[in-house]
Design a protein around this motif. Sequence first.
Motif, short mmCIF file in Angstrom:
data_model
loop_
_atom_site.label_atom_id
_atom_site.label_comp_id
_atom_site.label_asym_id
_atom_site.label_seq_id
_atom_site.Cartn_x
_atom_site.Cartn_y
_atom_site.Cartn_z
N LEU A 163 -34.16 3.01 5.64
CA LEU A 163 -34.92 4.51 5.83
C LEU A 163 -35.88 4.44 6.93
O LEU A 163 -36.09 5.46 7.56
CB LEU A 163 -35.78 4.65 4.41
CG LEU A 163 -35.00 5.66 3.32
CD1 LEU A 163 -36.17 5.66 2.25
CD2 LEU A 163 -34.75 7.03 3.72
N LEU A 164 -36.11 3.34 7.03
CA LEU A 164 -37.45 3.28 8.26
C LEU A 164 -36.87 3.62 9.57
O LEU A 164 -37.33 4.49 10.33
CB LEU A 164 -37.74 1.68 8.40
CG LEU A 164 -38.74 1.32 9.23
CD1 LEU A 164 -40.08 2.24 9.22
CD2 LEU A 164 -39.09 -0.04 9.60
N SER B 266 -33.77 7.01 -5.27
CA SER B 266 -33.07 6.12 -6.24
C SER B 266 -31.78 5.98 -6.13
O SER B 266 -31.08 5.20 -6.71
CB SER B 266 -33.66 6.35 -7.56
OG SER B 266 -33.29 7.76 -8.05
N LYS B 267 -31.00 7.18 -5.63
CA LYS B 267 -29.55 7.37 -5.61
C LYS B 267 -28.80 6.21 -4.54
O LYS B 267 -27.82 5.67 -4.70
CB LYS B 267 -29.11 8.37 -5.13
CG LYS B 267 -29.02 8.97 -3.70
CD LYS B 267 -28.25 9.96 -3.24
CE LYS B 267 -28.41 11.21 -3.76
NZ LYS B 267 -27.50 12.45 -3.22
N PHE B 268 -29.89 5.99 -3.56
CA PHE B 268 -29.40 4.70 -2.55
C PHE B 268 -29.55 3.22 -3.12
O PHE B 268 -29.08 2.37 -2.41
CB PHE B 268 -30.26 4.70 -1.16
CG PHE B 268 -30.15 6.20 -0.50
CD1 PHE B 268 -28.97 6.72 -0.27
CD2 PHE B 268 -31.43 6.99 -0.60
CE1 PHE B 268 -28.99 8.04 0.38
CE2 PHE B 268 -31.28 8.12 0.04
CZ PHE B 268 -30.13 8.65 0.38
N GLY C 234 -35.82 -3.15 -1.39
CA GLY C 234 -36.20 -3.24 -0.17
C GLY C 234 -35.06 -2.95 0.93
O GLY C 234 -35.59 -2.47 1.99
N GLY C 235 -33.93 -3.22 0.58
CA GLY C 235 -32.88 -2.75 1.53
C GLY C 235 -32.82 -1.18 1.86
O GLY C 235 -32.72 -0.99 3.09
N VAL C 236 -33.14 -0.52 0.71
CA VAL C 236 -33.17 1.07 0.94
C VAL C 236 -34.31 1.30 1.91
O VAL C 236 -34.29 2.29 2.92
CB VAL C 236 -33.33 1.73 -0.31
CG1 VAL C 236 -33.50 3.01 -0.07
CG2 VAL C 236 -32.01 1.52 -1.23
N GLN C 237 -35.61 0.72 1.69
CA GLN C 237 -36.63 1.08 2.59
C GLN C 237 -36.55 0.44 4.01
O GLN C 237 -36.77 1.24 4.91
CB GLN C 237 -38.00 0.29 1.90
CG GLN C 237 -38.34 0.74 0.70
CD GLN C 237 -39.65 -0.01 0.39
OE1 GLN C 237 -40.48 0.01 1.22
NE2 GLN C 237 -39.76 -0.83 -0.67
#
Length: 480
Positions: free
Chosen positions: A318-319, A90-92, A312-315
Amino acid sequence: MAPSAKPQDLTPREIVAELDRYVVGQAQAKRAVAIALRNRWRRQRVGPELRDEILPKNIIMIGPTGVGKTEIARRLARLAGAPFVKVEASKFTEVGYVGRDVDSMIRDLVEAAVKLVKEEEIAKLRERAREAAEEKVLDALGFGSGFGLGFRNPFGGRGAQAEEPQAAPASHPAGSAAGARDKARAQLRAGTLDDDLVEVELSERSMPVMPFMGPGMEDMAQGLQDMVQNLGNNPLLGMLGGGGRKRKRKVKVKEALELLTDEEAARMVDMERVTREALDRAQNAGIVFIDEIDKIAGGEGGGVRGPDVSRGGVQRDLLPIVEGSNVNTKYGVVKTDHMLFVAAGAFHVAKVSDLIPELQGRFPIRVELEPLTREDLVRILKEPRNSLVRQYTALLATEGVDVQIRDDAVDEIARIAAEVNERMENIGARRLHTVMERLLDQLSFEGSELRGQRIVVDAAYVRDRLQGIAQDEDLSRYIL
């Protein structure tokens, strides 16, 4: 674990047994991480033509808070001697995703790896560093070349030869001076000089403060600090008064030995070798624990409006990290292909299927952790090596208070904690902390006045201290 067994040689069954010493229950999750750790051992023994093709099977732990998700991952890393870093997904998403970039978790992992390897190297060099520190302390005490039997510490200590106050004659043989130094060294090692004062020269490394660095710029600030420190280590600049410098301090011999030993050990470490080993260990043994991953999952159907854009941007960012990519760090480029990623989340609102499909596919192993029962809470209070009962007993023992927490008291504490978890938010084993604090509040406050006493905590004592709390409908006024 047998004294001769190395962590990397443990079988999955032995790994689970080690985890059982700290985490109660959750057998399925322990089996999953034990297999993942053992597969790393197996991969190192596969032929080179296949070794790079074998990727770690990342894990998602699903379960409510306080059931042991983080503790399992942390204990696994300690058991394996592997670099470990924990981040909250969540920090991202802070302020519409302008928080730290996801690459920072890998840079943090490399920092942890360097620290881990450096500490191991310092431990190996500590004996040699101690000898060098002893020589410096003896020089500071006056037992260098040309000094002999009659030295007395100018700061008021005995010195090694206080029983022989007469000065050594100028014609005294060199062998006697060496003998006096050896005798002083023996006294130094025996601890008889620990309380004497001595003036020693220590390195002073003050790090500059970077007040102009805003949120998300920690890595740039760290790079600037490292550059300033490296400049300070330059001998020429040191002579010109820049960067790190030596400073004389007057301390007791015992403290001087510790400070000089640490300084000598750090000086002896080959940082180039440490960096190479740390990068290799981070790439092939590093464990990244991503907590609260459910907080970046989209809502129903993986929505893309409002805050879900940031999630969605964080996901998507992360990918590539989880899939395998190269990340630039100040120690060099690090590949993430063979790092083990362990994600965790309560998934009360979102589901694992709400994550983008590509990210789901990178976490093929999913384990559900069970909510803790009353029986589990009893075991948590009693069985782990770092159990709460042992912790509170040890804390009060420092005041000379002998606290005896009986089994019936433990049962009553677990009953109340389980009841509160049912009637309020279920926060798992963390509820035990608040219940224990409330129970022992008076003893903790009056501990210094109860020296020499034995306090027996039984079920009646627990009910007396906690009865009003357990019966109050508005429990939130008292416990979390």
